[in-house]
Design a protein around this motif. Structure first.
Motif, PDB file in Angstrom:
ATOM      1  N   GLU A   1       0.824  -1.211   0.000  1.00 10.13           N
ATOM      2  CA  GLU A   1       0.000   0.000   0.000  1.00 10.13           C
ATOM      3  C   GLU A   1       0.858   1.260   0.000  1.00 10.13           C
ATOM      4  N   SER A   2       1.991   1.225   0.705  1.00 10.16           N
ATOM      5  CA  SER A   2       2.854   2.409   0.764  1.00 10.16           C
ATOM      6  C   SER A   2       3.505   2.702  -0.582  1.00 10.16           C
ATOM      7  N   LEU A   3       3.591   1.693  -1.450  1.00 10.58           N
ATOM      8  CA  LEU A   3       4.214   1.886  -2.765  1.00 10.58           C
ATOM      9  C   LEU A   3       3.194   2.186  -3.865  1.00 10.58           C
ATOM     10  N   LEU A   4       1.903   2.156  -3.512  1.00 14.49           N
ATOM     11  CA  LEU A   4       0.863   2.253  -4.536  1.00 14.49           C
ATOM     12  C   LEU A   4       0.846   3.585  -5.285  1.00 14.49           C
ATOM     13  N   ASN A   5       0.858   4.665  -4.572  1.00 16.44           N
ATOM     14  CA  ASN A   5       0.595   5.973  -5.194  1.00 16.44           C
ATOM     15  C   ASN A   5       1.810   6.882  -5.226  1.00 16.44           C
ATOM     16  N   VAL A   6       2.993   6.283  -5.299  1.00 13.28           N
ATOM     17  CA  VAL A   6       4.224   7.088  -5.373  1.00 13.28           C
ATOM     18  C   VAL A   6       5.021   6.657  -6.596  1.00 13.28           C
ATOM     19  N   SER A   7       5.872   7.538  -7.072  1.00  9.93           N
ATOM     20  CA  SER A   7       6.714   7.220  -8.228  1.00  9.93           C
ATOM     21  C   SER A   7       7.992   8.040  -8.158  1.00  9.93           C
ATOM     22  N   GLY A   8       8.914   7.734  -9.078  1.00 12.49           N
ATOM     23  CA  GLY A   8      10.170   8.471  -9.127  1.00 12.49           C
ATOM     24  C   GLY A   8      11.001   8.283  -7.871  1.00 12.49           C
ATOM     25  N   ALA A   9      11.707   9.350  -7.520  1.00 14.61           N
ATOM     26  CA  ALA A   9      12.587   9.286  -6.352  1.00 14.61           C
ATOM     27  C   ALA A   9      11.797   8.985  -5.079  1.00 14.61           C
TER      28      ALA A   9
ATOM     29  N   THR B   1      24.040   1.588  -6.207  1.00  7.27           N
ATOM     30  CA  THR B   1      23.483   1.427  -4.871  1.00  7.27           C
ATOM     31  C   THR B   1      22.074   2.011  -4.846  1.00  7.27           C
ATOM     32  N   LEU B   2      21.326   1.687  -3.808  1.00 13.71           N
ATOM     33  CA  LEU B   2      19.972   2.216  -3.682  1.00 13.71           C
ATOM     34  C   LEU B   2      20.014   3.736  -3.573  1.00 13.71           C
ATOM     35  N   GLU B   3      20.971   4.274  -2.836  1.00 11.90           N
ATOM     36  CA  GLU B   3      21.112   5.722  -2.704  1.00 11.90           C
ATOM     37  C   GLU B   3      21.426   6.360  -4.052  1.00 11.90           C
ATOM     38  N   GLU B   4      22.271   5.704  -4.849  1.00  8.39           N
ATOM     39  CA  GLU B   4      22.588   6.241  -6.183  1.00  8.39           C
ATOM     40  C   GLU B   4      21.377   6.211  -7.103  1.00  8.39           C
ATOM     41  N   MET B   5      20.528   5.197  -6.973  1.00  7.35           N
ATOM     42  CA  MET B   5      19.297   5.153  -7.765  1.00  7.35           C
ATOM     43  C   MET B   5      18.383   6.311  -7.407  1.00  7.35           C
ATOM     44  N   ILE B   6      18.318   6.627  -6.115  1.00 12.39           N
ATOM     45  CA  ILE B   6      17.506   7.770  -5.681  1.00 12.39           C
ATOM     46  C   ILE B   6      18.069   9.054  -6.277  1.00 12.39           C
TER      47      ILE B   6
ATOM     48  N   CYS C   1      10.095  -4.717  -3.240  1.00 14.57           N
ATOM     49  CA  CYS C   1      11.052  -3.623  -3.422  1.00 14.57           C
ATOM     50  C   CYS C   1      11.749  -3.727  -4.770  1.00 14.57           C
ATOM     51  N   LYS C   2      12.055  -4.949  -5.171  1.00 11.97           N
ATOM     52  CA  LYS C   2      12.705  -5.141  -6.470  1.00 11.97           C
ATOM     53  C   LYS C   2      11.806  -4.656  -7.602  1.00 11.97           C
ATOM     54  N   GLN C   3      10.537  -5.004  -7.545  1.00 11.96           N
ATOM     55  CA  GLN C   3       9.618  -4.578  -8.596  1.00 11.96           C
ATOM     56  C   GLN C   3       9.528  -3.055  -8.655  1.00 11.96           C
ATOM     57  N   ALA C   4       9.541  -2.421  -7.481  1.00 13.55           N
ATOM     58  CA  ALA C   4       9.494  -0.954  -7.454  1.00 13.55           C
ATOM     59  C   ALA C   4      10.768  -0.347  -8.046  1.00 13.55           C
ATOM     60  N   ILE C   5      11.901  -0.908  -7.702  1.00 17.31           N
ATOM     61  CA  ILE C   5      13.178  -0.388  -8.198  1.00 17.31           C
ATOM     62  C   ILE C   5      13.282  -0.570  -9.712  1.00 17.31           C
ATOM     63  N   LEU C   6      12.886  -1.739 -10.215  1.00 16.22           N
ATOM     64  CA  LEU C   6      12.990  -1.992 -11.650  1.00 16.22           C
ATOM     65  C   LEU C   6      11.983  -1.167 -12.448  1.00 16.22           C
ATOM     66  N   THR C   7      10.855  -0.852 -11.839  1.00 15.95           N
ATOM     67  CA  THR C   7       9.911   0.057 -12.503  1.00 15.95           C
ATOM     68  C   THR C   7      10.555   1.419 -12.726  1.00 15.95           C
TER      69      THR C   7
END
Length: 874
Positions: free
Chosen positions: A460-468, A710-715, A683-689
């Motif tokens: 639910e926390s990942l539903l309505n957010v995108s990008g960074a 790294t995750l920080e670099e992706m952000i 989390c993987k699905q969110a990152i690959l999206t």
């Protein structure tokens, strides 16, 4: 026009492409003021101009690219053709003239060493040592030119061709320079490693020395003296019997001579020379900034350096100080995943693990846990190795050895237990209630409700957010994962471990032995990973009914796996069952806490070998029958124990309670890992999206390039930062990961780089491979070496020999007659499942997958903890 000849004082590391690794290093040393005999380099420009005189070389090089390096006969013939062809070519006159001019400048009366120096040589990750030829004591113009000619041809020795092929070097992009160096006439020569090549200790200098030329040591005709020096002190001296030596002849060339009897057993170097040479080695190491392999010789008391190259076999150090002494253990060995991990996987693990960040270090693409501060405390020093015995007995032995060293004990602990006392108090209260008050049967419902809620909240926390913002939510959810897990699930896991320990102690104390304990571990109720294995068996039984579906899945690929099933008769029925399995377990895979590993939902064909193996080695329905039989055997073992205690009500009551706790909480020991796979997969699905979005914007070349950040670099990338650095960063990370994959990580290492191993003691059969006994029984059978579960081909009666196992390997356990692994302990996954399935297991057998060969008949003794090779089999 590029120079054909450069003197040592004209070159350094910036001229690597002109003079190769050996030449560049000698130039560096010469410029830095080290005692290097004079010399010059015949450059790669000379080699290229020489090769250019051939009209056939392009065709011969083309043939190298079609060569199978395992075809040794073809390799030998092709190498011989190329060398013969090159030796038939004339050296161009301008090159000859430059070489003769340089030779005369140094001195025509000297003898010379002529050595090859390739552009892919003496690099941090590949030494190429000994791949091309070396010639000693060369005298005169004609002989000098002839041996330079032979050096060029030696770029295509059989061993050099094979080495380049194995290490992925392009034959057209490796060029040869030739180092021509004045020969000294040494009384003594040797090889020095500025870090111990045996165990990696960066503070120990290891010196081999013998009489005459160093070629005697390199070629192995003499056993040299061995000296080891640590921080200026000689810590080891092995003086060998040196029967022969190689010496220069006045007319050129060398001769092997017997040494005088009185010299053979003498110490080659004096103690003062040993210390001075070790000091010189550390100075050379400081100059290059990395441990070095140094060749030296001693002429009339003066030490000359004739070669230095990086030591490429050392495992990289974590970024910590070498002092005070610290001890680190491999997180990957603990988690049964010793392969190198890509940067995204490492950063995700470092985000969710509950250790403070200073306690977890990266080295060689793996993670190491540094609990030195805890181990310096007397309580931690007493308790932690005992806990580790259950996780990895070999690691426990190694840690126990280091923490008793005077240099480790000399540093007082700064740890205060006050900060963790409230947490420990809470944990122990909960465990006490689990052990003696709560109904163990009620725990499963609570745990599964917590798991479902945690998974739902994340989605639910990942539903309505995108990008960074989406990536930041991933980061924050991972950060708080263990904060919720420890109080809700942690007491259950600890209750299982403590109940196991108490049962073992009380069975021995009250009944004289603990032989019934392994029976109590069979068919634990509610074990989510065991249930997964049973469902694999169900899929296998279903597939037996559909031969056409079986034929399809043997050749199916991941991309159209489900679509293809729809076109096969009866495929839809199997597809529904398989999809139902994936809906529950699709987040799992081997090495599953590495987020970058393909999940079963992404690569469903990973499961097919296990399903087919089950069909070959297990009768229809047998897996379910075995599980029921295991439950009955556990119940019977419980009854036998309790019958023997009926005369003592207290002991009877305590034992009955502990058995119940052990079996119920044992069934929950895999739930936290399963929950983690669900979280990681979301989390993987969110990152690959987000990675797909970055590919569409032209920022990332491919979606999976995200694995090298790294995750920080992706952000940061999602915020528009780091974009210009991407091409360089990705290229560097990919190259480094390839190198990391070739490394063998130590189980336990110190901050000095020492890989610590302590062998298990005891009386074992001669030649036995010794490990830790984790599941009782003795079995003989054919060895099946499996490095990756998706490539397994298990047959009936075979013994699974693997580097390690985790829940992703569980589908293979139904088919195996016994288990042997290189990594593991009493309470690690493979050990627990082996006991549950009632198959013998020995873990922690170093190099088991190399020492045991495919098809050999072996005996696995799970009672005493060793493996014997009985015959080579078929």
């Amino acid at each position: 026009m590029n120079a054909h000849v450069l003197f040592f004082d004209e070159v350094d590391r910036s001229r690597l492409l002109d003079v190769g690794g050996k030449g560049a290093n000698l130039g560096e040393l010469s410029k830095a003021g080290f005692s290097v005999p004079e010399g010059f380099c015949v450059t790669t420009a000379a080699y290229k101009d020489f090769i250019a005189t051939s009209s056939d070389m392009d065709g011969l090089l083309d043939e190298l690219y079609t060569l199978d390096r395992n075809d040794l006969e073809r390799l030998r013939k092709l190498g011989e053709w190329i060398r013969t062809h090159l030796l038939q070519l004339e050296i161009p006159t301008p090159i000859k003239n430059e070489i003769i001019k340089a030779w005369k400048a140094i001195g025509t009366h000297y003898a010379y060493a002529v050595r090859s120096s390739a552009t892919a040589e003496d690099l941090p990750t590949a030494s190429f040592a000994g791949q091309q030829d070396t010639y000693l004591n060369i005298r005169g113009e004609k002989e000098l030119l002839r041996h330079i000619h032979h050096c060029w041809a030696s770029l295509f020795t059989d061993r050099a061709i094979a080495y380049r092929g194995k290490n992925g070097f392009d034959h057209r992009q490796v060029y040869l320079s030739v180092v021509v160096q004045r020969m000294v006439q040494p009384e003594i020569a040797g090889i020095m490693f500025t870090a111990d090549p045996a165990n990696g200790n960066r503070k120990v200098v290891s010196i081999d020395a013998s009489y005459g030329l160093g070629e005697a040591i390199v070629s192995g005709i003499v056993s040299a003296d061995l000296y080891k020096v640590k921080t200026g002190e000689i810590i080891q001296k092995n003086v060998s019997e040196k029967k022969k030596g190689i010496y220069a002849l006045p007319e050129g060339g060398t001769i092997t001579k017997d040494l005088p009897k009185e010299q053979q057993k003498q110490q080659t170097l004096t103690d003062e020379q040993i210390r001075n040479i070790a000091r010189l080695g550390k100075q050379i190491e400081d100059h290059f900034g990395s441990p070095q392999d140094v060749e030296f010789c001693v002429e009339k008391g003066k030490v000359y350096v004739v070669q230095s190259r990086p030591i490429t076999s050392l495992y990289p150090l974590p970024d910590i100080r070498q002092e005070p002494l610290q001890v680190l253990f491999s997180f990957g060995h603990f988690q049964m995943m010793t392969d190198a991990i890509k940067p995204l996987g490492i950063s995700v693990i470092k985000t969710f693990v509950p250790f403070p960040k200073q306690y977890i270090q990266e080295a060689g693409g793996r993670l190491y846990v540094d609990l030195s501060e805890i181990l310096r405390h007397k309580i931690g020093r007493k308790i932690f190795p005992k806990i580790m015995i259950n996780m990895d007995e070999a690691a426990s032995r190694a840690i126990g050895e280091v923490i008793q060293r005077p240099e480790f004990l000399a540093i007082p602990s700064k740890l205060s237990l006050q900060t963790v006392r409230p947490f420990l108090s809470f944990l122990m209260k909960e465990v006490w209630k689990n052990l003696f008050k709560r109904d163990p049967a009620a725990a499963r419902g609570k745990v599964e409700a917590y798991m479902q809620q945690t998974w739902t909240d994340l989605r639910e926390s990942l539903l309505n957010v995108s990008g960074a913002k989406r990536l930041e939510v991933v980061q924050s959810e991972l950060l708080r994962f263990f904060k919720g897990l420890i109080p809700n699930v942690g007491p259950n896991i600890l209750s299982f471990f403590l109940s196991a320990m108490l049962l073992k102690k009380l069975l021995i104390r009250w009944l004289g032995d603990d032989k019934e304990l392994h029976q109590l571990n069979k068919s634990l109720s509610g074990n989510i990973t065991s249930e997964m294995g049973l469902q694999i068996g169900d899929l296998a039984d279903l597939l037996r009914e559909f031969p056409e579906v079986e034929a399809y899945v043997k050749t199916a690929d991941d991309r159209n796996f489900y679509h293809g099933l729809a076109d096969v008769p009866d495929g839809e029925q199997f597809q529904r069952a398989f999809a139902n399995f994936i809906s529950t377990y699709g987040s799992r895979c081997p090495g599953e806490i590495d987020l970058t590993r393909p999940r079963w939902r992404e690569a469903p064909t990973q499961l097919i070998p296990a399903i087919l193996g089950h069909m070959r080695s297990v009768e229809p329905g047998e897996h379910r029958q075995k599980f029921i039989q295991g439950e009955q055997e556990a119940k019977a073992a419980e009854q036998r124990i309790l019958e023997r205690l009926q005369g003592n009500r207290f002991k009877y009551k305590v034992m009955k309670r502990l058995i119940k706790v052990y079996r119920y909480y044992g069934g929950l020991r895999e739930h936290h890992k399963y929950l983690l796979t669900l979280i990681l997969d979301e989390c993987k699905q969110a990152i690959l999206t987000e990675a797909e979005d970055l590919v569409q914007k032209g920022i990332l070349p491919e979606v999976e390039d995200a694995y090298y950040l790294t995750l920080e670099e992706m952000i940061q990338l999602a915020k528009g930062q780091l974009i210009e650095e991407m091409p360089r960063l990705l290229a560097e990370r990919k190259e480094k990961h390839e190198w990391h994959q070739t490394l063998r990580p130590p189980r336990v290492m110190t901050s000095e780089g020492e890989s610590v191993t302590v062998s298990r003691t005891g009386e074992f059969p001669a030649g036995a491979l010794v490990g830790s006994p984790v599941s009782a029984g003795v079995v003989e059978g054919k060895a099946r070496i499996v490095l990756k579960p998706e490539e397994a081909q298990l047959h009936q009666g075979e013994i699974l020999v693997a580097p390690h196992t985790d829940p992703g390997w569980t589908p293979l356990f139904q088919s195996a007659q016994a288990l042997v692994t290189e990594v593991g302990g009493l309470m690690t996954h493979g050990s627990v499942v082996a006991r549950e399935y009632g198959i013998p297991a020995v873990v922690g057998v170093d190099d088991a997958t190399k020492m045991i060969r495919q098809g050999q008949r072996i005996r696995v003794d799970g009672n005493q903890g060793y493996v014997e090779v009985l015959s080579d089999g078929e």
